[in-house]
Scaffold this active site. Structure first.
Site, mmCIF file in Angstrom:
data_model
loop_
_atom_site.group_PDB
_atom_site.id
_atom_site.type_symbol
_atom_site.label_atom_id
_atom_site.label_comp_id
_atom_site.label_asym_id
_atom_site.label_seq_id
_atom_site.Cartn_x
_atom_site.Cartn_y
_atom_site.Cartn_z
ATOM 1 N N ASP A 12 75.273 -2.293 -1.534
ATOM 2 C CA ASP A 12 74.383 -2.431 -0.372
ATOM 3 C C ASP A 12 74.805 -3.600 0.515
ATOM 4 O O ASP A 12 75.274 -4.636 0.019
ATOM 5 C CB ASP A 12 72.945 -2.638 -0.878
ATOM 6 C CG ASP A 12 71.934 -2.473 0.247
ATOM 7 O OD1 ASP A 12 72.267 -1.862 1.273
ATOM 8 O OD2 ASP A 12 70.812 -2.982 0.092
ATOM 9 N N HIS A 29 81.139 -0.625 6.961
ATOM 10 C CA HIS A 29 81.553 0.400 5.986
ATOM 11 C C HIS A 29 83.062 0.310 5.724
ATOM 12 O O HIS A 29 83.511 0.454 4.588
ATOM 13 C CB HIS A 29 81.174 1.796 6.492
ATOM 14 C CG HIS A 29 79.685 2.003 6.555
ATOM 15 N ND1 HIS A 29 78.853 1.715 5.500
ATOM 16 C CD2 HIS A 29 78.868 2.434 7.556
ATOM 17 C CE1 HIS A 29 77.599 1.980 5.833
ATOM 18 N NE2 HIS A 29 77.585 2.401 7.089
ATOM 19 N N LEU A 122 90.597 4.878 -16.223
ATOM 20 C CA LEU A 122 89.287 4.544 -15.659
ATOM 21 C C LEU A 122 88.740 5.799 -14.999
ATOM 22 O O LEU A 122 89.482 6.505 -14.313
ATOM 23 C CB LEU A 122 89.443 3.435 -14.599
ATOM 24 C CG LEU A 122 88.233 3.153 -13.707
ATOM 25 C CD1 LEU A 122 87.129 2.460 -14.504
ATOM 26 C CD2 LEU A 122 88.618 2.262 -12.514
HETATM 27 C C1 FPP Z 1 74.977 0.783 1.818
HETATM 28 O O1 FPP Z 1 74.996 -0.241 2.789
HETATM 29 C C2 FPP Z 1 76.266 1.461 1.800
HETATM 30 C C3 FPP Z 1 76.445 2.787 2.018
HETATM 31 C C4 FPP Z 1 75.331 3.716 2.302
HETATM 32 C C5 FPP Z 1 77.790 3.393 2.018
HETATM 33 C C6 FPP Z 1 78.734 2.884 0.986
HETATM 34 C C7 FPP Z 1 80.106 3.116 1.464
HETATM 35 C C8 FPP Z 1 81.163 2.301 1.257
HETATM 36 C C9 FPP Z 1 81.128 1.108 0.403
HETATM 37 C C10 FPP Z 1 82.457 2.558 1.939
HETATM 38 C C11 FPP Z 1 82.995 3.900 1.684
HETATM 39 C C12 FPP Z 1 83.264 4.159 0.269
HETATM 40 C C13 FPP Z 1 84.086 5.117 -0.146
HETATM 41 C C14 FPP Z 1 84.266 5.326 -1.594
HETATM 42 C C15 FPP Z 1 84.847 5.949 0.781
HETATM 43 P P1 FPP Z 1 74.037 -0.125 4.039
HETATM 44 O O2 FPP Z 1 74.785 0.501 5.138
HETATM 45 O O3 FPP Z 1 72.749 0.539 3.635
HETATM 46 O O4 FPP Z 1 73.786 -1.650 4.359
HETATM 47 P P2 FPP Z 1 72.525 -2.312 5.035
HETATM 48 O O5 FPP Z 1 71.460 -2.387 3.963
HETATM 49 O O6 FPP Z 1 73.029 -3.657 5.433
HETATM 50 O O7 FPP Z 1 72.134 -1.455 6.184
#
Ligand code: FPP
Length: 224
Positions: A12, A29, A122
């Site tokens: 997150d 992201h 893994l």
């Molecule tokens: C949550 O942060 C994150 C996500 C919903 C997406 C996770 C994606 C990645 C780490 C990158 C892509 C990964 C792969 C494997 C291709 P948020 O956007 O909810 O953060 P916020 O709480 O600050 O809004």
């Protein structure tokens, strides 16, 4: 020392990181993907067998279309560019969640799983379009249909995490203390660490520090 086979992570904080550092959630992201690569490396060094990453929840469909599109493009490019490398490193990729994306992405996900299915170093369980309540309801429906007795062993066989041991450790970054519909059944006895740092700032060193603390916890499982 506690054994550690499976770490699950709620990654997150990408959006906030992107807005704070680059005035764009999507940039967060992109930076989050770099952190994913670092944590994969660190997991191998730690001899962890399962790494489950919450990449897209069933609730994430509520986000703006442009952000969803960006995330799936990122995933698509990651697989196209990195799957051979993951395969060479003996890493297995498994998707948990419903594969109902574009035909192109669905195909790529299936191909990536197929290519790496025999790998043993893994296992990366990528939670995509995953929601724990949906998973549980579905499992109960299937169990009822099978007419088997309702018990833990039979239910587990119908979960998307069938054949994956429960995580001993769950980490959530981003300074938020909730589970967000992630592995609700599977984390019944996990140690949970809430990390203040936003996901793109989370490093191998932070990860190793949590693992060190985890390994020294007295785990009783209800005993004394
Ligand atoms: C949550 O942060 C994150 C996500 C919903 C997406 C996770 C994606 C990645 C780490 C990158 C892509 C990964 C792969 C494997 C291709 P948020 O956007 O909810 O953060 P916020 O709480 O600050 O809004």
């Amino acid at each position: 020392m506690n054994p550690l086979n499976h770490v699950a992570i709620i990654m997150d904080g990408n959006g906030r990181w992107g807005l704070e550092n680059k005035s764009s959630r999507n940039a967060g992201h992109k930076a989050g993907l770099k952190a994913v690569e670092k944590i994969i490396k660190a997991s191998i060094k730690q001899k962890i067998k399962h790494l489950t990453l919450y990449a897209f929840s069933t609730e994430n469909w509520k986000r703006p279309k442009s952000e969803i599109k960006y995330l799936f493009n990122l995933l698509e490019n990651f697989l196209l560019n990195k799957i051979d490398d993951l395969h060479k490193q003996n890493i297995k990729l498994k998707i948990i969640g419903l594969k109902n994306f574009s035909p192109k992405l669905n195909k790529l996900l299936r191909q990536s799983e197929h290519k790496t299915k025999k790998n043993t170093k893994l296992q990366i369980n990528l939670a995509l379009n995953y929601g724990s309540k949906f998973e549980l309801i579905n499992a109960f429906k299937k169990l009822k249909k099978s007419k088997k007795i309702i018990n833990e062993k039979n239910l587990i066989n119908f979960l998307q995490t069938k054949d994956i041991p429960d995580p001993e450790l769950l980490i959530r970054t981003g300074n938020t203390k909730r589970l967000s519909n992630f592995l609700l059944w599977q984390v019944a006895y996990s140690e949970i660490f809430f990390e203040k740092k936003l996901w793109p700032d989370f490093t191998g060193k932070d990860y190793n520090k949590i693992i060190k603390t985890f390994k020294n916890i007295k785990r009783n499982y209800g005993n004394i």
